[in-house]
Design a protein around this motif. Structure first.
Motif, short mmCIF file in Angstrom:
data_model
loop_
_atom_site.label_atom_id
_atom_site.label_comp_id
_atom_site.label_asym_id
_atom_site.label_seq_id
_atom_site.Cartn_x
_atom_site.Cartn_y
_atom_site.Cartn_z
N PRO A 130 55.58 11.58 62.81
CA PRO A 130 55.61 11.93 64.24
C PRO A 130 54.35 12.69 64.67
N ASP A 131 54.13 12.80 65.98
CA ASP A 131 52.97 13.53 66.52
C ASP A 131 52.95 14.98 66.05
N SER A 132 54.16 15.54 65.90
CA SER A 132 54.23 16.95 65.50
C SER A 132 53.54 17.17 64.14
N PHE A 133 53.57 16.15 63.26
CA PHE A 133 52.91 16.28 61.96
C PHE A 133 51.39 16.39 62.17
N TYR A 134 50.86 15.52 63.03
CA TYR A 134 49.40 15.55 63.26
C TYR A 134 48.99 16.89 63.87
N GLN A 135 49.82 17.41 64.77
CA GLN A 135 49.50 18.72 65.39
C GLN A 135 49.48 19.81 64.33
N ASP A 136 50.41 19.71 63.40
CA ASP A 136 50.50 20.69 62.31
C ASP A 136 49.25 20.62 61.43
N VAL A 137 48.81 19.40 61.12
CA VAL A 137 47.61 19.21 60.29
C VAL A 137 46.37 19.74 61.04
N GLU A 138 46.31 19.48 62.32
CA GLU A 138 45.17 19.97 63.13
C GLU A 138 45.05 21.50 63.01
N LYS A 139 46.20 22.14 63.10
CA LYS A 139 46.24 23.61 62.96
C LYS A 139 45.79 24.02 61.55
N GLY A 140 46.24 23.29 60.57
CA GLY A 140 45.87 23.58 59.18
C GLY A 140 44.39 23.41 58.94
N LEU A 141 43.82 22.33 59.48
CA LEU A 141 42.38 22.08 59.27
C LEU A 141 41.54 23.19 59.89
N ALA A 142 41.98 23.69 61.04
CA ALA A 142 41.23 24.76 61.72
C ALA A 142 41.20 26.03 60.88
N LEU A 143 42.21 26.22 60.04
CA LEU A 143 42.31 27.45 59.24
C LEU A 143 41.75 27.28 57.83
#
Ligand code: SF4
Length: 458
Positions: free
Chosen positions: A75-88
């Motif tokens: 789901p999109d929520s997974f990609y949003q979660d990864v985006e947050k992870g990559l930023a950190l």
């Protein structure tokens, strides 16, 4: 009556009964078209997928590419979660199609391969307060750029700063991969002029008998560079042992099958070394049994046929391989394909991966359960790299360890005699009262001092 039961009945009582065939999972290697589950790879044939050039060219290097390849499997929520992870994250992302295909996309949050290569912001934890980017102080022990000389008779040669994949748990996140939002890195390009400074230093130090040729990952060196570095080191009389370090067998085994020039170059160095009575081996980095498929077995068989010894250095990671069943399966599967399970490392104190670290106590407990399961030479030694440059220590050799505060103190008589070195358990694994003490600066200081005092007691 089954064959196994018949065999058991005909076996003399004094002999151990045969094990259940279900306990032979280490001999099973995936050889289905597992990649076809990924929308972008659905129409790929075996030859195309199992070509290292396809693997390199199609590695996932951004969130956009991840979305294009995995599509609506998550789901999109997974990609949003990864985006947050990559930023950190201090590591840039790079994942081979091979790994992408072995991830269980129906449950990526707990998949052991996803955990190692793709950060999810929602799962990340704050870094330990005592942690630093180069917590092993590799740069402080570096007499020339790209060489770490810490131990008496051996040195680490960082030939380049890129890899075919980027691992979240990488100790060298201060140097490996592209700069990220979080970190501007020290760069070591694959440049012959820089290597010459390294060779000159090694030539000047007759005590250096063992050179680890690493990076980055030597899989990213051209075949002629594999041979150039190997020949140059073999010519140095006092260099007796060399280890090429690459994660390719674990994350892109296709390289061992289709990159004939690279494998031939390595084979020539190994053969030349043998004629000079010098040992040249390959060190690799499998962390989970799911990383070993039929193509891995074929690749490792190829190295075996060429007389190339392969040793494995795994990293203990929470949710990946910190349970005894997974460790047993990994060790047995590695042994089956002639990879020696040489080391199990307790996770280094690295930025951005606190949720992956285990406690030292967990490593001690696992070690007890692993030792004795198979032959000693195929049983990994459990070690940790102390903070501050004390080097590798056997997990059992601490001077002081308190499971409540999570503070361990080691000495390092051969590397830095007379000094004490810390390792810290992740705070979220401590009991709530002890965890709370870490957030109070006065309490923290007193816990650190008390640990040093106890470690110094005769
Ligand atoms: S392959 Fe090795 S050097 Fe490269 S990112 Fe992974 S752990 Fe670090």
């Amino acid at each position: 009556m089954s064959e196994v039961e018949e065999l058991a009945l005909s076996t003399p009582a004094a002999i151990k009964p045969p094990v259940d065939l279900a306990d032979m999972a280490h001999k099973e290697f995936r050889d289905d078209d597992y990649w076809r589950v990924i929308p972008a790879y659905a129409n790929l044939g075996t030859d195309e997928f199992n070509d290292h050039r396809f693997q390199s060219r199609n590695s996932i290097t951004s969130l956009k590419k991840l979305q294009q390849v995995v599509g609506n499997l998550v789901p999109d929520s997974f990609y949003q979660d990864v985006e947050k992870g990559l930023a950190l994250s201090p590591m840039s992302v790079r994942i081979s199609p091979y790994l992408m295909s072995l991830i269980d996309w129906t449950n990526p949050a707990t998949d052991p391969l996803r955990i190692q290569f793709l950060p999810m912001g929602s799962r990340m934890l704050p870094d330990h307060p005592e942690l630093a980017l180069d917590s092993l102080h590799e740069q402080e022990d570096s007499p020339v750029p790209g060489l770490t000389h810490r131990y008496a008779d051996r040195a680490l040669f960082l030939t380049l700063d890129t890899c075919p994949v980027y691992c979240r748990f990488c100790t060298r996140s201060y140097a490996v991969g592209l700069d990220t939002e979080e970190v501007e890195k020290v760069h070591f390009g694959a440049i012959v002029d820089r290597w010459e400074q390294v060779f000159a230093y090694i030539e000047s130090r007759p005590e250096l008998e063992d050179i680890v040729i690493s990076g980055g990952d030597v899989a990213n060196l051209k075949a002629e560079h594999i041979e150039y570095i190997g020949d140059r080191l073999l010519k140095i009389d006092h260099v007796r042992r060399m280890r090429y370090a690459t994660k390719a067998p674990a994350i892109m085994p296709q390289k061992l099958i289709t990159d004939t020039g690279w494998v031939d170059a390595l084979t020539r160095v190994v053969d030349k070394g043998r004629k000079l009575h010098k040992e040249v081996v390959l060190h690799t980095h499998f962390n989970h049994p799911h990383e070993i498929s039929d193509i891995s077995r074929r690749g490792l068989n190829r190295l075996m046929e060429r007389g190339i010894v392969v040793r494995n250095q795994m990293v203990l990671q929470r949710g990946v391989n910190d349970d005894v069943e997974t460790l047993h399966l990994l060790i047995r599967r590695l042994s089956y394909i002639n990879v020696h399970p040489y080391y199990t490392f307790v996770h280094d104190m690295v930025r951005g991966v606190e949720e992956l670290r285990t406690t030292l106590g967990a490593a001690l407990d696992l070690e007890k359960q692993v030792r004795g399961r198979t032959a000693g030479y195929n049983t990994p030694t459990f070690v940790l790299d102390t903070m501050g440059g004390g080097g590798k220590r056997n997990v059992h050799s601490y001077e002081h360890y308190d499971r409540e505060t999570g503070i361990a103190v080691f000495t390092s008589p051969t590397v830095r005699p007379g000094e004490l070195f810390y390792y810290f358990d992740p705070i979220d694994e401590l009991d709530p009262l002890s965890a709370k003490r870490w957030h109070n600066p006065t309490e923290r200081k007193s816990m650190l001092q008390a640990a040093l005092d106890l470690a110094s007691c005769p």
